[in-house]
Structures are given as C-alpha cells and as structure tokens.
Design a protein around this motif. Structure first.
Motif, mmCIF file in Angstrom:
data_model
loop_
_atom_site.group_PDB
_atom_site.id
_atom_site.type_symbol
_atom_site.label_atom_id
_atom_site.label_comp_id
_atom_site.label_asym_id
_atom_site.label_seq_id
_atom_site.Cartn_x
_atom_site.Cartn_y
_atom_site.Cartn_z
ATOM 1 N N TYR A 16 -5.814 11.933 -12.587
ATOM 2 C CA TYR A 16 -5.891 11.089 -11.402
ATOM 3 C C TYR A 16 -4.630 11.318 -10.584
ATOM 4 C CZ TYR A 16 -7.631 7.049 -8.827
ATOM 5 O OH TYR A 16 -8.160 6.229 -7.860
ATOM 6 N N PHE A 17 -4.817 11.633 -9.289
ATOM 7 C CA PHE A 17 -3.695 11.947 -8.402
ATOM 8 C C PHE A 17 -4.063 11.539 -6.987
ATOM 9 C CE2 PHE A 17 -1.676 15.206 -5.597
ATOM 10 C CZ PHE A 17 -0.350 14.834 -5.784
ATOM 11 N N ARG A 18 -3.197 10.766 -6.349
ATOM 12 C CA ARG A 18 -3.393 10.307 -4.976
ATOM 13 C C ARG A 18 -4.780 9.696 -4.748
ATOM 14 N NH1 ARG A 18 -0.172 14.848 -1.428
ATOM 15 N NH2 ARG A 18 1.881 14.046 -1.968
ATOM 16 N N GLY A 19 -5.173 8.839 -5.694
ATOM 17 C CA GLY A 19 -6.407 8.083 -5.520
ATOM 18 C C GLY A 19 -7.686 8.844 -5.778
ATOM 19 N N ARG A 20 -7.582 10.033 -6.386
ATOM 20 C CA ARG A 20 -8.785 10.828 -6.661
ATOM 21 C C ARG A 20 -8.709 11.442 -8.048
ATOM 22 N NH1 ARG A 20 -9.181 15.253 -2.455
ATOM 23 N NH2 ARG A 20 -11.008 15.745 -3.688
ATOM 24 N N TYR A 21 -9.874 11.670 -8.623
ATOM 25 C CA TYR A 21 -9.938 12.393 -9.895
ATOM 26 C C TYR A 21 -9.661 13.859 -9.624
ATOM 27 C CZ TYR A 21 -11.956 8.214 -11.902
ATOM 28 O OH TYR A 21 -12.142 6.925 -12.333
ATOM 29 N N ARG A 22 -8.971 14.493 -10.562
ATOM 30 C CA ARG A 22 -8.610 15.902 -10.415
ATOM 31 C C ARG A 22 -8.873 16.625 -11.723
ATOM 32 N NH1 ARG A 22 -6.126 16.619 -5.167
ATOM 33 N NH2 ARG A 22 -5.916 14.504 -4.428
ATOM 34 N N ARG A 23 -8.814 17.953 -11.642
ATOM 35 C CA ARG A 23 -8.938 18.806 -12.813
ATOM 36 C C ARG A 23 -7.758 19.756 -12.834
ATOM 37 N NH1 ARG A 23 -14.614 19.455 -14.705
ATOM 38 N NH2 ARG A 23 -15.807 17.960 -13.519
ATOM 39 N N ARG A 72 0.844 -1.204 0.000
ATOM 40 C CA ARG A 72 0.000 0.000 0.000
ATOM 41 C C ARG A 72 0.877 1.252 0.000
ATOM 42 N NH1 ARG A 72 -4.577 1.484 -1.898
ATOM 43 N NH2 ARG A 72 -3.571 3.424 -2.346
ATOM 44 N N THR A 73 2.007 1.197 0.702
ATOM 45 C CA THR A 73 2.919 2.334 0.728
ATOM 46 C C THR A 73 3.487 2.587 -0.667
ATOM 47 O OG1 THR A 73 3.484 1.829 3.017
ATOM 48 C CG2 THR A 73 4.976 3.300 1.841
ATOM 49 N N LEU A 74 3.830 1.521 -1.383
ATOM 50 C CA LEU A 74 4.317 1.677 -2.748
ATOM 51 C C LEU A 74 3.230 2.269 -3.634
ATOM 52 C CD1 LEU A 74 6.457 1.346 -4.922
ATOM 53 C CD2 LEU A 74 5.681 -1.020 -5.216
ATOM 54 N N ARG A 75 2.006 1.777 -3.511
ATOM 55 C CA ARG A 75 0.885 2.331 -4.304
ATOM 56 C C ARG A 75 0.702 3.810 -4.003
ATOM 57 N NH1 ARG A 75 -3.392 -1.270 -6.525
ATOM 58 N NH2 ARG A 75 -4.574 0.650 -6.501
ATOM 59 N N ASP A 76 0.790 4.178 -2.737
ATOM 60 C CA ASP A 76 0.635 5.590 -2.370
ATOM 61 C C ASP A 76 1.750 6.437 -2.972
ATOM 62 O OD1 ASP A 76 -1.639 4.915 -0.956
ATOM 63 O OD2 ASP A 76 -0.680 5.047 1.011
ATOM 64 N N ALA A 77 2.968 5.916 -2.966
ATOM 65 C CA ALA A 77 4.087 6.652 -3.553
ATOM 66 C C ALA A 77 3.898 6.803 -5.067
ATOM 67 C CB ALA A 77 5.409 5.951 -3.252
ATOM 68 N N LEU A 78 3.481 5.744 -5.732
ATOM 69 C CA LEU A 78 3.220 5.807 -7.171
ATOM 70 C C LEU A 78 2.080 6.770 -7.480
ATOM 71 C CD1 LEU A 78 3.598 2.024 -8.010
ATOM 72 C CD2 LEU A 78 5.141 3.869 -8.720
ATOM 73 N N GLY A 79 1.113 6.853 -6.572
ATOM 74 C CA GLY A 79 -0.022 7.749 -6.755
ATOM 75 C C GLY A 79 0.338 9.221 -6.694
ATOM 76 N N CYS A 80 1.562 9.529 -6.313
ATOM 77 C CA CYS A 80 2.010 10.930 -6.293
ATOM 78 C C CYS A 80 2.340 11.440 -7.687
ATOM 79 C CB CYS A 80 3.231 11.082 -5.385
ATOM 80 S SG CYS A 80 2.845 10.869 -3.644
ATOM 81 N N PHE A 81 2.346 10.547 -8.669
ATOM 82 C CA PHE A 81 2.559 10.961 -10.048
ATOM 83 C C PHE A 81 1.193 11.169 -10.685
ATOM 84 C CE2 PHE A 81 3.382 9.971 -14.594
ATOM 85 C CZ PHE A 81 4.247 11.017 -14.844
#
Length: 171
Positions: free
Chosen positions: A160-167, A17-26
């Motif tokens: 998509y950023f940190r597990g959420r849709y963004r604009r 989960r920590t790796l997924r969170d780190a990857l989610g920063c892109f």
C-alpha cells in the motif's frame, strides 16, 4: 519558474489530510489482525501499522484504531494473529477494512494452532500471545510475542502506497 509541483508540508495545526498524505509516502505491507471475541466469534481488521520489534524475545507490534469495530476484542485478546497479505488477497484487505458484518464469511480461514483465526493463503502468519498494550493517541499499540510463524516464500506481498494497492516491480 518551473511547473513542477512544490513539496507539500505539514506543521502542527495544519490540515490532517496533508499529514495523512505525507505518511502515505511510506510504502507498507498490508496485514489483517485477527482474534476471537468474548463469545469466541472471529473478529479482525486490516492494518498497515505493523512492524517487528524484537528477536529476543520474538516481539512484533501492530497499531489498532480505537474506533474500529474489532478494537475492544483485540485489546482484550490473550492471543491474536497477524496475517501478512499477498497480492491475491486484496479483496480480503478491503473486506476487513470496512464495516461488513460477516468478514470471515467472505474470506477463507481456519483456526490456527494457538486458537486464533488464520487467513488461508497468506504470505505469512504470526500467531501471538499478548505481551503488552500501550496507549497511542487515537490508536493503541498491541505488542505480541510470536509463538508460531509460517510463511510462503513463493508469494509476493500486497503493498500500500499513497492510498493505493501496489505490487513489487523487479528490474
């Protein structure tokens, strides 16, 4: 001592989960990859592991989870499309990321010029011929040669950023 959160760290063997969170920063764009299965039915899935690979020849790649419902069809498809989604297509992104039976019944689409399903109103669409398929852990890397690309310059991308849709936010 500061109350600021300490940086999180992943090392081999750590919590995935920590790796997924780190990857989610892109921050990434969101795509739906589509093709026809062996019975000529449209199939597809949401993917954010997508990138340009080469301009000469025109190549792109997308990574597909081996356990996804559309993986077998995409791995065999001679042609496929990458639909880059725009902000109004968040429902399509969600639909194609779930195990909904009739994904195409819930999303407007048409048959592309090169015989692949294309989602209507996408930011851009890349119709591709399969160039190569490579193993990649729990995914495979699908490389396509772009045979047609279309885009709508007036639309904004779905991000998509940190597990959420963004604009996009402009200054």
């Amino acid at each position: 001592m500061s109350d600021a959160a300490l940086p999180q760290e992943y090392r081999t063997g750590s919590d995935p989960r920590t790796l997924r969170d780190a990857l989610g920063c892109f921050a990434t764009g969101v795509t739906v990859v589509t093709c026809l299965d062996d019975e000529k039915n449209p199939v597809g899935l949401t993917a954010n592991s997508f990138t340009a690979l080469s301009l000469d020849p025109p190549l792109l790649l997308v990574c597909v989870a081996l356990n996804s419902a559309s993986a077998a069809a995409l791995g065999r498809a001679e042609r496929f499309a990458v639909n880059v989604l725009q902000t109004g297509q968040q429902p399509a992104s969600i639909t194609f990321s779930t195990r909904v039976e009739d994904r195409f019944g819930l999303t407007e689409w048409s048959m592309g010029e090169h015989g692949v399903p294309v989602l209507m109103d996408s930011l851009s669409v890349f119709e591709c011929a399969r160039h190569a398929v490579h193993e990649g852990g729990d995914h495979f890397i699908l490389v396509g040669e772009v045979v047609k690309a279309t885009f709508e310059p007036g639309l904004d991308p779905l991000l998509y950023f940190r597990g959420r849709y963004r604009r996009l936010h402009f200054d």
